[in-house]
Design an enzyme around this catalytic site. Sequence first.
Site, PDB file in Angstrom:
ATOM      1  N   LYS A 170      -3.673  -6.182  -8.723  1.00 15.08           N
ATOM      2  CA  LYS A 170      -4.047  -6.235 -10.145  1.00 15.08           C
ATOM      3  C   LYS A 170      -4.033  -7.711 -10.564  1.00 15.08           C
ATOM      4  O   LYS A 170      -2.980  -8.323 -10.735  1.00 15.08           O
ATOM      5  CB  LYS A 170      -3.058  -5.373 -10.910  1.00 15.08           C
ATOM      6  CG  LYS A 170      -2.764  -5.541 -12.365  1.00 15.08           C
ATOM      7  CD  LYS A 170      -3.803  -5.801 -13.354  1.00 15.08           C
ATOM      8  CE  LYS A 170      -3.165  -6.406 -14.612  1.00 15.08           C
ATOM      9  NZ  LYS A 170      -3.921  -7.524 -15.109  1.00 15.08           N
ATOM     10  N   GLU A 243       8.639 -13.379  -9.136  1.00 14.76           N
ATOM     11  CA  GLU A 243       8.541 -14.848  -9.223  1.00 14.76           C
ATOM     12  C   GLU A 243       8.206 -15.180 -10.667  1.00 14.76           C
ATOM     13  O   GLU A 243       7.097 -14.901 -11.127  1.00 14.76           O
ATOM     14  CB  GLU A 243       7.431 -15.372  -8.315  1.00 14.76           C
ATOM     15  CG  GLU A 243       7.652 -15.179  -6.836  1.00 14.76           C
ATOM     16  CD  GLU A 243       8.718 -16.088  -6.267  1.00 14.76           C
ATOM     17  OE1 GLU A 243       9.230 -16.970  -6.982  1.00 14.76           O
ATOM     18  OE2 GLU A 243       9.056 -15.892  -5.096  1.00 14.76           O
ATOM     19  N   CYS A 277       4.214 -23.146 -12.210  1.00 13.84           N
ATOM     20  CA  CYS A 277       5.544 -22.593 -12.496  1.00 13.84           C
ATOM     21  C   CYS A 277       6.630 -23.620 -12.196  1.00 13.84           C
ATOM     22  O   CYS A 277       7.670 -23.630 -12.846  1.00 13.84           O
ATOM     23  CB  CYS A 277       5.772 -21.309 -11.721  1.00 13.84           C
ATOM     24  SG  CYS A 277       5.423 -21.478  -9.980  1.00 13.84           S
ATOM     25  N   GLU A 376      10.164 -22.421 -21.472  1.00 16.90           N
ATOM     26  CA  GLU A 376       9.099 -22.888 -20.592  1.00 16.90           C
ATOM     27  C   GLU A 376       7.933 -23.376 -21.454  1.00 16.90           C
ATOM     28  O   GLU A 376       7.523 -22.693 -22.387  1.00 16.90           O
ATOM     29  CB  GLU A 376       8.635 -21.734 -19.696  1.00 16.90           C
ATOM     30  CG  GLU A 376       7.635 -22.178 -18.672  1.00 16.90           C
ATOM     31  CD  GLU A 376       7.211 -21.056 -17.751  1.00 16.90           C
ATOM     32  OE1 GLU A 376       6.982 -19.943 -18.249  1.00 16.90           O
ATOM     33  OE2 GLU A 376       7.111 -21.288 -16.542  1.00 16.90           O
TER      34      GLU A 376
END
Length: 485
Positions: A170, A243, A277, A376
């Site tokens: 997906k 993750e 990331c 973040e």
Amino acid sequence: MRKLWINAEFVDGGRDPGRAINPATEETIGEYARGGLVQTDQAIRAAKDAFPSWRRVPAGERAALLHEVARRLRESQEQLAMELSLETGRSIHKNRGYVEWSAECFDYYAELARHYRGRVIPSPEASQLSLVLKVPLGVVGAIIPWNYPLLLLVWKLAPALAAGNTVVVKPATYTTWVSLGYHRLFEHFPPGVVNFISGSGGEVGEYLVKHPDVRMIAFTGSTEVGQHIMRLAADDMKHIHLELGGKDPLIVCADCDLEGAVGAAVWAGFLNAGQVCTSVERVYVDREVYDPFLDGVVALTNKLVVGPGTDPESEVTPMIRPNEREKVAQQVQEAQSKGALIHTGGRIPVDKTKGFYYEPTVLSQVTEEMLVMQEETFGPVLPVVPVMDFEEALLRSNHSQYGLGATLFTSDPKKVKRYMEEIEAGNVWVNDPLVDNLAGPFGGMKRSGIGRELGQEGFEEFFETKHVHWEINGGMKPWWFPWDK
Ligand code: TAP
């Protein structure tokens, strides 16, 4: 229009098509079929039906199929890299490298699959055989983010297939068009082993997570969605591999190569417009070298070429969408309103009337309470903070809910030793940030995730482990009933 690929056949989405947008020009580059629950069900069924025979394919044959994926990746390198640049906005130059790296990943797991199925362990008696047996899990749901739609897909698909699982992929909505083109890499596989679906995360993604026939969810994305997936997966005790986000620190010691540290900060802060990331999102610099470091970072940032990823000269490429850019702008504004200083950037470039650009931004006078130091950012923003010494930098680095990556610049082996052991991060770099290694496990601590990708550890994630105890002689044992026998 690109379609879903289920059981080796193209499938319509049953809804209005989605439009793929180039973040550098805002133009439509193609259309893709948007799927729903019916198609997701179909894909899970296809993967489930394909599993019994796929798991029995000998390792050598499976390896040959995986090497063929690597060959196809290399053969189409230019086209794949250009499509990635069109839909993600990212540098064509880097994308060529990522395609090659993806090919290497398939080659790596093809060979690992040839050599690994578990191990023989010592048995209590000479007439017995004890094994640690590794068997595939079954249907794996792979949920992929938009920032690295090929590489992060490959980090899951290559080990999952090598281990003998079947997969339903997906992709992220923003990068569905490029991802639905990847069926070409798997046309030589038995039908149902790899399936590509599409649709929104909240609907299709969640359905995949909850489906009882899916035995594992391998997910890369935000911490928030990862937490949600973990809760949903608990009902069936599914294997999960997460993750998630990060807030990576970079520590600059006075004893380091300062020019290298400046270059590293700018590179690791602004690569892919900070949408990595493991982007550097906090820099802690020893006071002794703070001024020259900051001056160097600002000077180098001012030289960066901002432009579309399709132009090989571009160094800072656009962000994926205006709403993602807005989140970054809000963090910068909040920091500024609380006293942070913007040395360069902090705005949409004036010469870019089209595209979702944000200028690479260097901040100082930031405090730990500001959002830009807590959450973040996932954009091209580099906050630089002076510290007394390495001890303070280490303490402040670990003062975060995240623990994905971290970098230290020093020439002192004693600091390196402390750092590698005590920094709370799964990926630890010394004098060279963002370098991943196919054989080196990649992943995070704390809210940055669970499990590892790449390496032997990344392979192990896709197996169930069994202990087999085999008494070769058979017959009654003295410890069975009746007691006096
Ligand atoms: P998310 O919004 O979390 O989306 C990631 C994927 O999950 C997409 O395919 C998304 O589909 C799907 N999804 C969304 N809601 C879901 C739900 N309720 N159930 C199941 N699936 C769902 O992240 P993103 O914005 O694509 O990517 C950026 C984030 O990923 C950042 O936080 C970044 O740090 C993280 N990231 C981490 C890493 C590693 S290796 N740690 C690498 C890259 C990115 P839709 O697109 O359809 O919503």
